[in-house]
Write an enzyme that holds these catalytic residues in place. Structure first.
Site, short mmCIF file in Angstrom:
data_model
loop_
_atom_site.label_atom_id
_atom_site.label_comp_id
_atom_site.label_asym_id
_atom_site.label_seq_id
_atom_site.Cartn_x
_atom_site.Cartn_y
_atom_site.Cartn_z
N THR A 122 41.53 44.44 41.50
CA THR A 122 40.49 45.02 40.64
C THR A 122 41.16 46.07 39.75
OG1 THR A 122 38.89 44.64 42.38
CG2 THR A 122 38.27 46.23 40.67
N GLU A 152 38.50 39.00 42.29
CA GLU A 152 38.07 38.47 43.59
C GLU A 152 36.76 39.13 44.01
OE1 GLU A 152 39.14 35.92 45.53
OE2 GLU A 152 37.27 36.51 46.47
N LYS A 205 34.00 42.34 37.07
CA LYS A 205 34.27 42.78 38.45
C LYS A 205 33.70 44.18 38.71
CE LYS A 205 35.85 43.23 42.52
NZ LYS A 205 35.25 42.58 43.65
N ASN A 209 30.45 45.19 41.27
CA ASN A 209 30.51 46.13 42.40
C ASN A 209 29.59 47.33 42.17
OD1 ASN A 209 32.19 44.65 43.97
ND2 ASN A 209 33.94 46.03 43.90
N PHE A 250 21.71 43.07 49.90
CA PHE A 250 22.09 44.44 49.56
C PHE A 250 20.90 45.38 49.41
CE2 PHE A 250 26.70 44.65 49.27
CZ PHE A 250 26.95 43.34 49.63
N CYS A 261 36.39 49.44 48.53
CA CYS A 261 36.12 49.00 47.15
C CYS A 261 35.00 49.72 46.43
CB CYS A 261 35.90 47.50 47.16
SG CYS A 261 37.45 46.68 47.56
N LYS A 264 35.89 53.43 45.41
CA LYS A 264 36.92 53.61 44.36
C LYS A 264 36.52 52.93 43.05
CE LYS A 264 40.06 49.70 45.20
NZ LYS A 264 39.70 48.93 44.00
N ARG A 329 38.85 52.44 55.53
CA ARG A 329 38.95 53.15 54.25
C ARG A 329 37.55 53.61 53.80
NH1 ARG A 329 42.81 48.95 51.02
NH2 ARG A 329 41.67 47.46 52.28
P1 NAD Z 1 45.56 46.18 50.68
O1 NAD Z 1 45.89 47.61 50.57
O2 NAD Z 1 44.94 45.65 51.93
O3 NAD Z 1 46.86 45.31 50.40
C1 NAD Z 1 47.73 45.51 49.34
C2 NAD Z 1 49.10 44.96 49.74
O4 NAD Z 1 49.95 45.01 48.59
C3 NAD Z 1 49.80 45.75 50.83
O5 NAD Z 1 50.17 44.90 51.88
C4 NAD Z 1 51.02 46.36 50.12
O6 NAD Z 1 52.15 46.50 50.96
C5 NAD Z 1 51.27 45.34 49.03
N1 NAD Z 1 52.05 45.83 47.89
C6 NAD Z 1 52.03 47.05 47.29
N2 NAD Z 1 52.91 47.09 46.29
C7 NAD Z 1 53.49 45.87 46.21
C8 NAD Z 1 54.46 45.30 45.36
N3 NAD Z 1 55.01 45.99 44.36
N4 NAD Z 1 54.85 44.02 45.59
C9 NAD Z 1 54.31 43.32 46.60
N5 NAD Z 1 53.38 43.80 47.45
C10 NAD Z 1 52.96 45.07 47.25
O7 NAD Z 1 44.60 45.86 49.44
P2 NAD Z 1 43.33 44.89 49.38
O8 NAD Z 1 42.20 45.48 50.11
O9 NAD Z 1 43.78 43.51 49.70
O10 NAD Z 1 42.99 44.98 47.82
C11 NAD Z 1 43.83 44.44 46.85
C12 NAD Z 1 43.09 44.44 45.51
O11 NAD Z 1 41.98 43.53 45.57
C13 NAD Z 1 42.49 45.79 45.11
O12 NAD Z 1 42.56 45.92 43.73
C14 NAD Z 1 41.04 45.67 45.55
O13 NAD Z 1 40.18 46.48 44.80
C15 NAD Z 1 40.76 44.21 45.27
N6 NAD Z 1 39.71 43.62 46.12
C16 NAD Z 1 39.66 43.91 47.46
C17 NAD Z 1 38.69 43.32 48.26
C18 NAD Z 1 38.59 43.65 49.73
O14 NAD Z 1 37.63 43.21 50.36
N7 NAD Z 1 39.51 44.38 50.32
C19 NAD Z 1 37.80 42.40 47.70
C20 NAD Z 1 37.89 42.11 46.33
C21 NAD Z 1 38.85 42.72 45.54
C1 UGA Z 2 32.31 44.52 48.46
C2 UGA Z 2 31.58 43.43 47.66
O1 UGA Z 2 30.44 42.98 48.39
C3 UGA Z 2 32.49 42.24 47.37
O2 UGA Z 2 31.80 41.29 46.55
C4 UGA Z 2 33.73 42.75 46.64
O3 UGA Z 2 34.63 41.68 46.42
C5 UGA Z 2 34.41 43.82 47.47
O4 UGA Z 2 33.47 44.90 47.73
C6 UGA Z 2 35.56 44.40 46.74
O5 UGA Z 2 35.58 44.46 45.53
O6 UGA Z 2 36.47 44.80 47.45
P1 UGA Z 2 32.99 44.86 51.03
O7 UGA Z 2 33.32 46.24 50.61
O8 UGA Z 2 33.98 44.10 51.83
O9 UGA Z 2 32.68 43.95 49.72
O10 UGA Z 2 31.67 44.88 51.89
P2 UGA Z 2 30.10 44.86 51.58
O11 UGA Z 2 29.47 43.88 52.47
O12 UGA Z 2 29.81 44.74 50.15
O13 UGA Z 2 29.67 46.31 52.07
C7 UGA Z 2 30.08 47.48 51.38
C8 UGA Z 2 29.38 48.69 51.96
O14 UGA Z 2 28.00 48.67 51.64
C9 UGA Z 2 29.47 48.78 53.47
O15 UGA Z 2 29.72 50.13 53.82
C10 UGA Z 2 28.09 48.37 53.96
O16 UGA Z 2 27.73 48.99 55.16
C11 UGA Z 2 27.23 48.86 52.81
N1 UGA Z 2 25.98 48.08 52.66
C12 UGA Z 2 26.00 46.78 52.29
C13 UGA Z 2 24.75 48.72 52.86
O17 UGA Z 2 24.69 49.93 53.19
N2 UGA Z 2 23.60 48.01 52.68
C14 UGA Z 2 23.59 46.71 52.29
O18 UGA Z 2 22.50 46.13 52.14
C15 UGA Z 2 24.83 46.07 52.11
#
Ligand code: NAD
Ligand code: UGA
Length: 431
Positions: A122, A152, A205, A209, A250, A261, A264, A329
């Site tokens: 993101t 994503e 995106k 969110n 939601f 997510c 931030k 987180r």
């Molecule tokens: P994360 O912190 O779990 O993983 C990131 C990984 O990238 C780590 O393993 C780290 O070691 C690695 N990394 C850092 N620098 C690197 C480099 N230069 N080369 C190769 N690897 C490197 O992060 P995440 O939660 O998977 O999120 C990744 C991105 O996707 C973020 O932008 C987040 O906002 C977005 N996103 C996350 C979710 C989610 O549910 N966590 C959902 C949708 C989108």
């Molecule tokens: C969220 C989005 O739902 C995903 O579509 C997105 O890809 C992701 O962020 C991202 O960009 O990383 P996630 O953070 O994994 O996913 O979990 P959610 O199920 O969305 O919950 C987020 C927070 O909202 C949690 O703390 C949850 O407890 C809270 N929540 C969710 C509520 O308080 N009420 C609700 O009805 C739903």
């Protein structure tokens, strides 16, 4: 069989890699974290995510998924490179792009053939152009490439299902050929595909969110009004949700949103708006309403046990930011535990999977491996995460173990009438 490399094997990268491998592609997943890669080679997952372990092992065994720390090995022979590294909050609330920049530079330095670089992280609006610039400047000699945004939308805890059955695939690029190839790669997911320009894809995106976070803050405000006026927010949400224009998802009132997510991303979008000379009034309020929930939960719990938390023992049921993940987180439990500690309470915690991660983050919280042991001698319990196992706790037993039968249910998992009948002093959200 397409060859894909995935850069970063965190929550998004490991799921992306394993799912694309399962769809029949050859995937090389890379991380700079050597321990993470070493563990993955041994079959040890970096995160807790239902179904992931089996999916990864199956595809490694089939020879479609491998792990490396070597950029040359990942990039060589790949037609697509997904960037899935973290974009955490920077000091001013902006998205910190240092990992994206490093990944783009390393890809550029190691590519030997034309490549489509797909940004799955993101990232702020305009990052696609910026990544293209980094790649251009870092290539030892010019080689064709395209940068495509493909944000994503998966949720932790249901990541594999969300990845495999997305509501839509968003593809942003100025390069039609690259966009079409990325669309082809996603065709097996059978979701509507939105093809647009880079900046619009990046904005979709953030706007998605921010909208979901707004929906949650909205229902939390409605919950407070319900509580003051004698309505039940759970039934209000159900009644509202039948309207297709609103939808049921939601609208669960509670302790508000946390995680890696929403916090931030809402902050980063507000920062971008301010940088553009705008005042993001809705986003600012959505954040204020959200963080207030955590403080209010502590003050209501204090009230329920007689006003002062000093010298009291409070048990937290659930520490992860949501069920089915070990992600801590920006989990509400962190602020709640800290507020309780500051007010002089001893804090205990129990979580089915996040305890190991939580130990490092909450050193002042005494961790228990059993919810009943934790409850023994507590002055109140607070439900912080709605894990299924809490819904079926033996509440009679819990009542006998507590010093005083007080439960603050921050996730509305129990029935208020039943709790009252059982003799609990019980508070839920908006009911
Ligand atoms: P994360 O912190 O779990 O993983 C990131 C990984 O990238 C780590 O393993 C780290 O070691 C690695 N990394 C850092 N620098 C690197 C480099 N230069 N080369 C190769 N690897 C490197 O992060 P995440 O939660 O998977 O999120 C990744 C991105 O996707 C973020 O932008 C987040 O906002 C977005 N996103 C996350 C979710 C989610 O549910 N966590 C959902 C949708 C989108
Ligand atoms: C969220 C989005 O739902 C995903 O579509 C997105 O890809 C992701 O962020 C991202 O960009 O990383 P996630 O953070 O994994 O996913 O979990 P959610 O199920 O969305 O919950 C987020 C927070 O909202 C949690 O703390 C949850 O407890 C809270 N929540 C969710 C509520 O308080 N009420 C609700 O009805 C739903």
């Amino acid at each position: 069989m397409k060859q894909i490399c995935v850069i970063g094997v965190g929550y998004v990268g490991i799921v992306t890699g394993a799912c694309f491998a399962d769809l029949g592609n050859k995937v090389v997943a890379l991380d700079v974290n050597e321990k993470r890669v070493e563990n993955l080679k041994k079959g040890i997952m970096p995160i807790y995510e239902p179904g992931l372990d089996e999916l990864v092992k199956r595809n490694v065994k089939a020879g479609r998924l491998s792990f490396t720390t070597d950029y040359a090995e990942a990039v060589n022979g790949s037609e697509f490179a997904f960037i899935a590294v973290g974009t955490p909050s920077g000091v001013k609330g902006e998205a910190d792009l240092q990992y994206v920049a490093a990944a783009a530079k390393s890809i550029a330095e190691n590519m030997t053939e034309p490549l489509i670089i797909i940004n799955k992280s993101t990232v702020p609006i305009g990052t696609g152009d910026w990544v293209a610039d980094i790649v251009r400047r870092s290539q030892p000699k010019p080689i064709d490439f395209a940068v495509v945004s493909c944000p994503e939308f998966l949720r932790e805890g249901s990541a594999i299902g969300d990845f495999m059955q997305p509501h839509r695939t968003v593809i942003g690029s100025f390069d039609r050929d690259a966009a079409s190839k990325v669309a082809q790669l996603h065709l097996p997911l059978r979701a509507p595909i939105v093809i647009t320009d880079l900046r619009t894809a990046e904005m979709i995106k953030y706007a998605s969110n921010a909208f979901l976070a707004t929906k949650i803050s909205f229902i939390n405000e409605i919950a407070d009004i319900c509580e003051a006026l004698g309505a039940d927010v759970k039934e209000v949400a159900a009644g509202m949700g039948y309207d297709a224009r609103i939808g049921r998802h939601f609208l669960d009132a509670g302790l508000g949103w946390g995680g890696s997510c929403f916090p931030k991303d809402v902050l980063a979008l507000a920062y971008m708006a301010e940088e553009a000379g705008l005042e993001p009034r809705i986003l600012n309020t959505v954040m204020d309403v959200n963080y207030e929930r955590r403080k209010t939960a502590v003050s209501i719990t204090a009230e329920m046990i007689g006003g002062s938390l000093s010298g009291k023992t409070i048990g937290l049921l659930g520490l992860a930011f949501k069920p089915n993940t070990d992600d801590m987180r920006d989990a509400p439990s962190i602020d709640i535990a800290n507020e309780l500690n500051v007010a002089g309470a001893s804090v205990r915690g129990y979580d089915p999977v996040a305890m190991e991660v939580a130990r490092g983050i909450l050193p002042a919280v005494q961790m228990y491996t059993d919810p009943y042991e934790m409850a023994q001698g507590c002055d109140a319990l607070m439900v912080v995460t709605e894990w299924n196992e809490f819904k079926q706790l033996d509440l009679d037993k819990i009542k006998g173990l507590l010093n005083t039968p007080v439960i603050y249910d921050g996730r509305n998992i129990y029935d208020p009438a039943r709790m009252k009948d059982m003799g609990f002093k019980y508070r839920a959200i908006g009911r």
